[in-house]
Every structure is written in structure tokens, then in C-alpha cells.
Design an enzyme around this catalytic site. Structure first.
Site, mmCIF file in Angstrom:
data_model
loop_
_atom_site.group_PDB
_atom_site.id
_atom_site.type_symbol
_atom_site.label_atom_id
_atom_site.label_comp_id
_atom_site.label_asym_id
_atom_site.label_seq_id
_atom_site.Cartn_x
_atom_site.Cartn_y
_atom_site.Cartn_z
ATOM 1 N N GLY A 52 -0.351 1.671 9.886
ATOM 2 C CA GLY A 52 0.202 1.398 10.834
ATOM 3 C C GLY A 52 -0.670 0.379 12.015
ATOM 4 O O GLY A 52 -0.122 0.878 13.185
ATOM 5 N N HIS A 68 -8.184 1.248 -3.848
ATOM 6 C CA HIS A 68 -9.666 0.697 -2.228
ATOM 7 C C HIS A 68 -9.633 1.836 -2.404
ATOM 8 O O HIS A 68 -9.148 3.156 -1.880
ATOM 9 C CB HIS A 68 -8.820 0.450 -1.350
ATOM 10 C CG HIS A 68 -9.056 -0.058 -0.245
ATOM 11 N ND1 HIS A 68 -8.221 0.272 0.734
ATOM 12 C CD2 HIS A 68 -10.409 -0.316 0.105
ATOM 13 C CE1 HIS A 68 -9.440 -0.408 1.994
ATOM 14 N NE2 HIS A 68 -10.712 -0.119 1.674
ATOM 15 N N GLY A 89 -8.665 3.976 7.962
ATOM 16 C CA GLY A 89 -8.382 5.916 7.324
ATOM 17 C C GLY A 89 -6.629 5.059 8.037
ATOM 18 O O GLY A 89 -6.341 6.821 7.812
ATOM 19 N N PHE A 90 -5.954 4.705 8.339
ATOM 20 C CA PHE A 90 -4.373 4.921 8.817
ATOM 21 C C PHE A 90 -3.571 3.866 8.451
ATOM 22 O O PHE A 90 -4.420 2.650 8.605
ATOM 23 C CB PHE A 90 -4.693 5.343 10.400
ATOM 24 C CG PHE A 90 -5.308 7.079 10.123
ATOM 25 C CD1 PHE A 90 -4.779 8.009 9.579
ATOM 26 C CD2 PHE A 90 -6.591 7.335 10.309
ATOM 27 C CE1 PHE A 90 -5.290 9.602 9.404
ATOM 28 C CE2 PHE A 90 -7.458 8.157 10.670
ATOM 29 C CZ PHE A 90 -6.681 9.548 10.391
ATOM 30 N N SER A 111 1.320 -1.128 -0.442
ATOM 31 C CA SER A 111 -0.090 0.276 -0.061
ATOM 32 C C SER A 111 1.377 1.082 0.092
ATOM 33 O O SER A 111 1.437 1.433 0.916
ATOM 34 C CB SER A 111 -0.979 0.267 1.435
ATOM 35 O OG SER A 111 -0.833 1.440 1.747
ATOM 36 N N MET A 121 -11.688 4.537 -0.370
ATOM 37 C CA MET A 121 -12.717 4.586 0.651
ATOM 38 C C MET A 121 -13.646 6.345 1.038
ATOM 39 O O MET A 121 -12.856 6.675 1.740
ATOM 40 C CB MET A 121 -11.606 4.686 2.278
ATOM 41 C CG MET A 121 -11.217 3.410 2.626
ATOM 42 S SD MET A 121 -9.240 2.931 3.007
ATOM 43 C CE MET A 121 -8.208 3.328 1.542
ATOM 44 N N MET A 143 -8.653 8.063 -0.742
ATOM 45 C CA MET A 143 -9.598 8.393 0.922
ATOM 46 C C MET A 143 -10.241 9.995 0.790
ATOM 47 O O MET A 143 -9.499 10.713 0.364
ATOM 48 C CB MET A 143 -9.086 8.239 2.302
ATOM 49 C CG MET A 143 -8.219 7.214 2.996
ATOM 50 S SD MET A 143 -7.364 7.374 3.944
ATOM 51 C CE MET A 143 -6.295 5.797 3.889
ATOM 52 N N ASP A 170 -6.631 -6.527 4.892
ATOM 53 C CA ASP A 170 -6.224 -4.832 4.503
ATOM 54 C C ASP A 170 -5.755 -4.526 5.902
ATOM 55 O O ASP A 170 -6.985 -4.525 6.800
ATOM 56 C CB ASP A 170 -6.911 -4.036 3.797
ATOM 57 C CG ASP A 170 -5.725 -3.304 3.250
ATOM 58 O OD1 ASP A 170 -4.786 -2.656 4.277
ATOM 59 O OD2 ASP A 170 -6.438 -2.162 2.510
ATOM 60 N N GLY A 171 -4.598 -4.648 6.425
ATOM 61 C CA GLY A 171 -4.304 -3.773 8.393
ATOM 62 C C GLY A 171 -3.481 -4.655 8.826
ATOM 63 O O GLY A 171 -4.326 -5.594 9.409
ATOM 64 N N GLY A 172 -2.705 -4.191 9.446
ATOM 65 C CA GLY A 172 -1.847 -4.906 10.554
ATOM 66 C C GLY A 172 -0.709 -5.812 9.602
ATOM 67 O O GLY A 172 -0.369 -6.727 10.640
ATOM 68 N N ASP A 202 -4.915 4.026 -1.577
ATOM 69 C CA ASP A 202 -5.741 3.523 -0.656
ATOM 70 C C ASP A 202 -6.352 5.413 -0.730
ATOM 71 O O ASP A 202 -5.075 6.048 -0.710
ATOM 72 C CB ASP A 202 -5.498 3.845 0.539
ATOM 73 C CG ASP A 202 -5.236 2.160 0.844
ATOM 74 O OD1 ASP A 202 -6.046 1.343 0.868
ATOM 75 O OD2 ASP A 202 -3.600 2.013 1.242
ATOM 76 N N HIS A 239 -1.187 -1.322 -4.309
ATOM 77 C CA HIS A 239 -2.648 -1.056 -4.148
ATOM 78 C C HIS A 239 -2.383 0.693 -3.382
ATOM 79 O O HIS A 239 -1.725 0.961 -3.015
ATOM 80 C CB HIS A 239 -2.559 -1.804 -1.783
ATOM 81 C CG HIS A 239 -3.757 -1.541 -1.870
ATOM 82 N ND1 HIS A 239 -4.715 -2.139 -2.117
ATOM 83 C CD2 HIS A 239 -4.035 -1.087 -0.090
ATOM 84 C CE1 HIS A 239 -5.829 -2.374 -0.851
ATOM 85 N NE2 HIS A 239 -5.496 -1.417 0.133
ATOM 86 N N MET A 258 -10.977 -6.239 5.623
ATOM 87 C CA MET A 258 -10.786 -5.194 6.647
ATOM 88 C C MET A 258 -10.183 -6.204 8.183
ATOM 89 O O MET A 258 -10.899 -5.868 8.860
ATOM 90 C CB MET A 258 -10.942 -3.456 6.925
ATOM 91 C CG MET A 258 -11.218 -3.019 5.029
ATOM 92 S SD MET A 258 -9.922 -1.905 4.500
ATOM 93 C CE MET A 258 -9.223 -1.586 6.173
HETATM 94 C C1 DX5 Z 1 -6.344 1.514 5.828
HETATM 95 C C2 DX5 Z 1 -5.280 1.125 4.389
HETATM 96 C C3 DX5 Z 1 -4.896 0.342 3.877
HETATM 97 C C4 DX5 Z 1 -3.219 0.789 4.982
HETATM 98 C C5 DX5 Z 1 -2.729 -0.609 5.400
HETATM 99 O O1 DX5 Z 1 -7.546 2.421 5.971
HETATM 100 O O2 DX5 Z 1 -7.225 0.817 4.008
HETATM 101 O O3 DX5 Z 1 -4.433 -0.141 3.392
HETATM 102 O O4 DX5 Z 1 -1.972 1.089 4.383
HETATM 103 O O5 DX5 Z 1 -1.249 -0.187 5.975
HETATM 104 P P1 DX5 Z 1 0.008 -0.896 7.178
HETATM 105 O O6 DX5 Z 1 -0.135 -2.148 6.718
HETATM 106 O O7 DX5 Z 1 0.102 -0.421 7.371
HETATM 107 O O8 DX5 Z 1 -1.135 -1.977 8.743
HETATM 108 ZN ZN ZN Z 2 -6.584 -0.412 1.954
#
Ligand code: DX5
Ligand code: ZN
Length: 214
Positions: free
Chosen positions: A143, A64, A140-141, A6, A66, A35, A169-171, A33, A31, A135
């Protein structure tokens, strides 16, 4: 396991080069994102930026969305070179119409669920989807920490439709990707764990190795 870095965690001042770097480091997809500051409490970039970096790789662009009104902007993202367009079932646009607009425009449609939305909400649409995005953080963010209790959604969706691609997606890191792989995930998005690594190519190899054969 396919890995989709991402660019949310990339150096935005070098976005084109970052996309190329991920290609060279072994990314399967890129990927992106998007937003809008309404659907999620953060703003990133839109179709013009995606178009600007499209020429830096031939790898699939996995967009993606959002955003509140995906249907309104689908033509712009198709035009910018999106290959896969994922939007949220919680958004305001008509789901059927949005899926149809993506498909009619020649891209692959995917639907996503936030952590609070059950997998069952996706059931009416499964035969129209290329992929489902589960998800594992609140969107949104980058990390944030992986929500392991989302794995049940993957199992439910795979049981219902084994051939459907499931993205997480995420973490994602070498430990959580193993959990996701065991639950049945096919594609993992990774922001922080790839872009902030000293050696991104090694980070992608480590993720794939941790996920095992798939
Ligand atoms: C969060 C995004 C993710 C994000 C994942 O809203 O959709 O794609 O970039 O970032 P990490 O891998 O750091 O959780
Ligand atoms: Zn994403």
C-alpha cells in the site's frame, strides 16, 4: 507483462483459497513476501505456510525473501516448493553462495535492491541471475507509493544485459505499471491493486492492458 499478485494484501485466514483465486483470475506467478522483523520492520510467514498453500495452484511460486540470513533458510524454501527465490543484496548472507544454493536446489535465483542501493551493486552477479527485482517502495509493507525515480535502475540494468528479466515491486497500479513497462520491466508485483479490487480478474487485465504489448 507478467503479473505476480502479492499475497501480502490477501485475506490470510483464507490463504490457500486466495492463491487459487489469483490463479483463476489470471495471475502469471504468485508472489510470496517473507519478512523476518529484522531485515524489514514487519513479520509475515515462512516456509511452512508456503508449503501449506503450494497445492492450491500450479503457477510458479515467486518467493521474495526480506530476511537477514537468506542462505540459512534456502533449503526450507526449496523444500516448500519455491520456483523463484529472490533475496536482497543488502542481506547478510554471502551473495555467491546464496545464488549457488538456490540454483543447486533447482530453483531460479534472483537478487533485489532496496531503493537506496544502486543498480551497479548488482553488476558482478548479473550473469548468474534469472531475474533482478527493483524495489519501488521501501520493503516491508503493502500500500505504499511508487517511487518513479527507481526507473533509471531498470534502464541501466536493461542496457547492461537486455535479456535479464526485471521485476518491479511496490505501488503498482494501472498508471505506474505503464511507467515501469516503458522503462523496461518484464514482471510486476501487485498487492493492493489486485487483492483490494472488486474484480481481481479485471484488475489483472487492466494492469496488462495498461502495460501494453510485452
Ligand atoms: C513490499 C512487498 C510487496 C508488497 C507490494 O515490501 O515486497 O510485494 O506486497 O504491495 P503493493 O502492491 O500494495 O505496493
Ligand atoms: Zn515483494
Amino acid at each position: 507483462m507478467l503479473i505476480a499478485p502479492s499475497v501480502l494484501s490477501s485475506d490470510f485466514s483464507q490463504l490457500g483459497n486466495e492463491v487459487r483465486r489469483m490463479d483463476l483470475c489470471g495471475a502469471d506467478w504468485i508472489h510470496l513476501d517473507v519478512m523476518d522483523g529484522h531485515f524489514v520492520p514487519n513479520l509475515t510467514f515462512g516456509a511452512p505456510v508456503i508449503r501449506a498453500v503450494r497445492g492450491f495452484t500450479e503457477k510458479p511460486f515467486d518467493v521474495h525473501l526480506m530476511i537477514d540470513e537468506p542462505l540459512r533458510y534456502v533449503p526450507d524454501f526449496l523444500d516448500a516448493g519455491a520456483d523463484i527465490i529472490t533475496f536482497h543484496i543488502e542481506s547478510q548472507s554471502d551473495t555467491e553462495k546464496t545464488l549457488e544454493a538456490i540454483r543447486a536446489g533447482g530453483a531460479k535465483p534472483a537478487l533485489s535492491v532496496k531503493p537506496g542501493t544502486p543498480a551497479q551493486a548488482l553488476f558482478p552477479y548479473l550473469d548468474k541471475l534469472y531475474m533482478v527485482l527493483v524495489m519501488t517502495v521501501e520493503p516491508g509493507f503493502g500500500g505504499q507509493s511508487f517511487m518513479e525515480d527507481m526507473m533509471e535502475k531498470i534502464r541501466v540494468l536493461k542496457a547492461r544485459r537486455p535479456e535479464l528479466l526485471i521485476q518491479v515491486d511496490g505501488g503498482i497500479n494501472p498508471s505506474t505499471i505503464r511507467t515501469a513497462a516503458q522503462a523496461g520491466a518484464d514482471v510486476c508485483v501487485a498487492g493492493t491493486s489486485v487483492f483490494k479490487a472488486e474484480d481481481a480478474a479485471q484488475a489483472i487485465r487492466d494492469l496488462k492492458a495498461a502495460a501494453g504489448q510485452k
